[in-house]
Design a protein around this motif. Structure first.
Motif, PDB file in Angstrom:
ATOM      1  N   LYS A   1       0.823  -1.209   0.000  1.00 12.53           N
ATOM      2  CA  LYS A   1       0.000   0.000   0.000  1.00 12.53           C
ATOM      3  C   LYS A   1       0.859   1.262   0.000  1.00 12.53           C
ATOM      4  O   LYS A   1       0.476   2.291  -0.574  1.00 12.53           O
ATOM      5  CB  LYS A   1      -0.938  -0.003   1.197  1.00 12.53           C
TER       6      LYS A   1
ATOM      7  N   GLU B   1       1.525   2.848  -3.384  1.00 12.22           N
ATOM      8  CA  GLU B   1       0.400   3.466  -4.105  1.00 12.22           C
ATOM      9  C   GLU B   1       0.258   2.915  -5.523  1.00 12.22           C
ATOM     10  O   GLU B   1      -0.196   3.613  -6.436  1.00 12.22           O
ATOM     11  CB  GLU B   1       0.550   4.991  -4.127  1.00 12.22           C
TER      12      GLU B   1
ATOM     13  N   HIS C   1      -7.921  -5.889  -1.934  1.00 15.92           N
ATOM     14  CA  HIS C   1      -9.000  -4.909  -2.106  1.00 15.92           C
ATOM     15  C   HIS C   1      -9.421  -4.315  -0.760  1.00 15.92           C
ATOM     16  O   HIS C   1      -9.543  -3.091  -0.628  1.00 15.92           O
ATOM     17  CB  HIS C   1     -10.188  -5.588  -2.782  1.00 15.92           C
ATOM     18  N   GLU C   2      -9.627  -5.158   0.219  1.00 16.17           N
ATOM     19  CA  GLU C   2     -10.040  -4.680   1.541  1.00 16.17           C
ATOM     20  C   GLU C   2      -8.939  -3.863   2.212  1.00 16.17           C
ATOM     21  O   GLU C   2      -9.222  -3.029   3.081  1.00 16.17           O
ATOM     22  CB  GLU C   2     -10.435  -5.868   2.419  1.00 16.17           C
TER      23      GLU C   2
ATOM     24  N   GLY D   1      -7.292  -1.619   0.762  1.00 10.26           N
ATOM     25  CA  GLY D   1      -7.265  -0.281   0.173  1.00 10.26           C
ATOM     26  C   GLY D   1      -6.370  -0.120  -1.037  1.00 10.26           C
ATOM     27  O   GLY D   1      -6.100   1.006  -1.466  1.00 10.26           O
TER      28      GLY D   1
ATOM     29  N   GLU E   1     -17.694  -2.457  -7.612  1.00  9.91           N
ATOM     30  CA  GLU E   1     -16.247  -2.556  -7.381  1.00  9.91           C
ATOM     31  C   GLU E   1     -15.548  -3.264  -8.540  1.00  9.91           C
ATOM     32  O   GLU E   1     -14.451  -2.872  -8.944  1.00  9.91           O
ATOM     33  CB  GLU E   1     -16.003  -3.288  -6.063  1.00  9.91           C
TER      34      GLU E   1
ATOM     35  N   ASN F   1     -10.577   2.718 -12.304  1.00 11.81           N
ATOM     36  CA  ASN F   1      -9.256   2.396 -11.744  1.00 11.81           C
ATOM     37  C   ASN F   1      -8.221   2.220 -12.850  1.00 11.81           C
ATOM     38  O   ASN F   1      -7.091   2.701 -12.758  1.00 11.81           O
ATOM     39  CB  ASN F   1      -9.316   1.114 -10.906  1.00 11.81           C
TER      40      ASN F   1
END
Length: 453
Positions: free
Chosen positions: A251, A254, A328-329, A331, A367, A375
Motif C-alpha cells: 500500500k 500506491e 482490495h479490503e 485499500g 467494485e 481504476n
C-alpha cells in the motif's frame, strides 16, 4: 441497419467488403432514453439523453430529442443501460483479429503486456480511425534477467537496464514491462531511468529484487499477478496471516494490482475436467500459432494432471481469490486484466471471466466495474478520457437492455457498443468478429511475432 465501411473492415484482414450494404453511421449520434451507470458514484442516472459528436460525449441531459428536430441520427435507448467501455489491463495480442474480438465483447481499450513493433502501428491506426477495434496501450518487450529468451530483452546490470528503457522509450512504447527475475541492480537501474524519462512502468510480480524494499517501487503503473504474492513474498506457503503485513508494504507504493485470476482458473479447470473443459473453450478465438504453442507447452501438462495436482490447484486458486479480496479490503486499487492470448484464453471473453472471478472473490458489481473502468483509466493516466460516461470523455461505452449491476454477465454480449463515437449493433459486432476470425492469417502472425526479432 448500418454496416462497417471497407476502410475500417480492412483493419484486420487486408480488405474486401464485409457486406454489400456498406453505409457508415459516422462518429456522432444522439442516444435517448437510457440509464447511465455511474461507476464512480455507485449510482444509476435515470432517463438520460447522450449526445455524441466527433467521437466525444458533448452533453448528457434529461431531454428527449425528436427525430424531426435532431441534427444527428437518433437512437432510441428504450430504457436500456449505458456502461463505460471496459478496459483490460493485461492482454497478449499478435493478430489484428484480436482487436475486433475484444471490442465485440465491450472491451474498448486494452493494455498489451509484451510489445512488438507491429502493435505500435496497429495502435496508431486504431487511433486514426484506419483500423477497427479496441484502442490500445502497448508495453515494451519484457525487460528481464533472461538472456536470449524470445520476446524478452535480457539485462544483468543497471546500465544495461537503463539502456533498454531508453531504447523502448525512444521507439514509442507506452510503458516498460519489468519482469520478476531482474537482479536488484537491474531493477534499480530500470526504475531510475523510467522515472527520469517519465516513462510508465509495470512490474510482473508485486515485489522487488534482492534486498531492495518494495517501497522503492512507488509510482509504478501497476503490479501484475496476485499469484506472484503467493509465489514471491509467501514463498508458495498458504499463510493468510502474513497477508496483512505484505499488503501494508504494498500500500505504501500506491501502485494498483492486476490480479489476473483468469489463467490460473483456466488451468485449474483444465486439470480437473480435462477434455470436457477443453471442448468448452472457444478454439476459434485463439490464433493457430498461440494454440500450437499452448498445446505443446501447457495444455498437455494439465490434461495429464493427477488427482493430487488437481487438489493443489484448487486450493491454490481459492487462495489467490483470498489474496485478491484481502488486497482490495486493504485499500489497494484493483485492475481487471485477463492475460488473454495465453493458454487458449479467448480475447474479450476472458475479460468477463476475470470480472466474474473478482466478484466471486468478494467484490460487488460496482467494485468490479471500477476495476475495469475508472481504476484502470487512472492507472493509464487517461482518467479524463475513458472509463467514465461524462461530457468531454471519449464516446466509448456499452449498451445493454438490462441493468449490469444486477447481472454483470449482460455485458458479455452487449446489445451495442460505441467506440470513438461509432455505434455498432450486436449484429454488426458478430459479423465483424466472424469476418475477422475467418480471415485471420497464420503467416501474418508469424511475421508479427518473429519479423522484428
Amino acid at each position: 441497419m448500418k454496416f462497417i465501411p471497407c476502410v475500417l473492415a480492412s483493419l484486420l484482414i487486408g480488405c474486401s467488403a464485409v457486406s454489400e450494404d456498406i453505409e457508415p453511421l459516422g462518429n456522432g449520434f444522439i442516444l435517448q432514453n437510457v440509464n447511465v451507470v455511474d461507476v464512480a458514484n455507485r449510482s444509476i442516472l435515470s432517463s438520460k439523453t447522450i449526445r455524441v459528436e466527433n467521437g466525444k460525449i458533448t452533453s448528457i441531459t434529461d431531454v428527449d430529442v425528436s427525430d424531426r428536430l435532431a441534427d444527428l441520427p437518433v437512437i432510441e435507448g428504450k430504457g436500456g443501460y449505458v456502461t463505460p467501455g471496459l478496459i483490460d489491463m493485461h492482454v497478449h495480442m499478435y493478430e489484428r483479429a484480436a482487436y475486433v474480438m475484444t471490442l465485440s465483447h465491450g472491451v474498448t481499450h486494452v493494455r498489451i503486456m509484451n510489445g512488438v513493433p507491429k502493435q505500435l502501428e496497429w495502435r496508431d491506426k486504431v487511433n486514426a480511425g484506419e483500423m477497427l477495434g479496441s484502442s490500445s496501450t502497448v508495453s515494451s518487450p519484457i525487460i528481464s534477467g533472461y538472456k536470449g529468451a524470445y520476446l524478452h530483452h535480457g539485462v544483468e546490470t543497471a546500465e544495461e537496464a537503463k539502456e533498454a528503457v531508453r531504447k523502448y522509450h525512444g521507439e514509442g512504447y507506452d510503458l516498460i514491462k519489468l519482469y520478476g527475475n531482474l537482479s536488484e541492480a537491474a531493477l534499480k537501474g530500470a526504475v531510475a531511468e523510467g522515472k527520469r524519462l517519465d516513462m510508465p512502468m509495470a512490474k510482473h510480480g508485486p515485489h522487488a529484487s534482492g534486498e531492495m524494499p518494495v517501497g522503492k517501487l512507488k509510482g509504478l503503473q501497476s503490479f501484475e499477478h496476485a499469484e506472484d504474492i503467493y509465489q514471491g513474498p509467501l514463498n508458495y506457503k498458504f499463510e493468510p496471516e502474513r497477508l496483512l503485513g505484505i499488503i501494508a508494504e504494498l500500500k505504501v507504493t500506491e501502485v494498483p494490482l492486476t490480479p489476473t485470476l483468469n489463467i490460473f482458473y483456466q488451468l485449474t479447470k483444465l486439470s480437473e475436467e480435462k477434455e470436457a473443459f477443453l471442448e468448452q473453450t472457444p478454439k476459434h478465438y485463439t490464433s493457430d500459432i498461440i494454440a500450437l504453442e499452448a498445446t505443446k507447452n501447457q495444455v498437455d501438462r494439465w490434461l495429464t494432471a493427477s488427482d493430487k495436482m488437481v487438489a493443489h490447484n484448487k486450493k491454490t486458486f481459492a487462495f489467490l481469490q483470498l489474496i485478491t479480496k484481502s488486497v482490495h479490503e486493504g485499500g489497494i486499487p484493483l485492475l481487471v486484466g485477463s492475460d488473454s492470448g495465453v493458454l487458449l484464453s479467448p480475447h474479450g471473453l476472458a475479460t468477463h471471466t476475470e470480472m466474474w472471478l473478482m466478484k466471486e472473490a468478494g467484490l460487488d458489481s460496482y467494485e468490479v466495474l471500477a476495476a475495469a473502468t475508472i481504476n484502470s483509466a487512472k492507472a493509464l493516466g487517461m482518467q479524463n478520457k475513458i472509463g467514465h460516461i461524462a461530457v468531454g470523455y471519449n464516446a466509448d461505452f456499452i449498451y445493454t437492455a438490462s441493468d449490469p449491476i444486477d447481472d454483470l454477465s449482460v455485458l458479455v454480449e452487449p446489445a451495442a457498443v460505441a467506440k470513438a463515437g461509432q455505434w455498432y449493433t450486436r449484429g454488426e459486432l458478430d459479423e465483424l468478429r466472424e469476418y475477422a476470425i475467418k480471415n485471420r492469417s497464420f503467416w501474418e502472425e508469424v511475421s508479427v511475432l518473429f519479423g522484428g526479432m
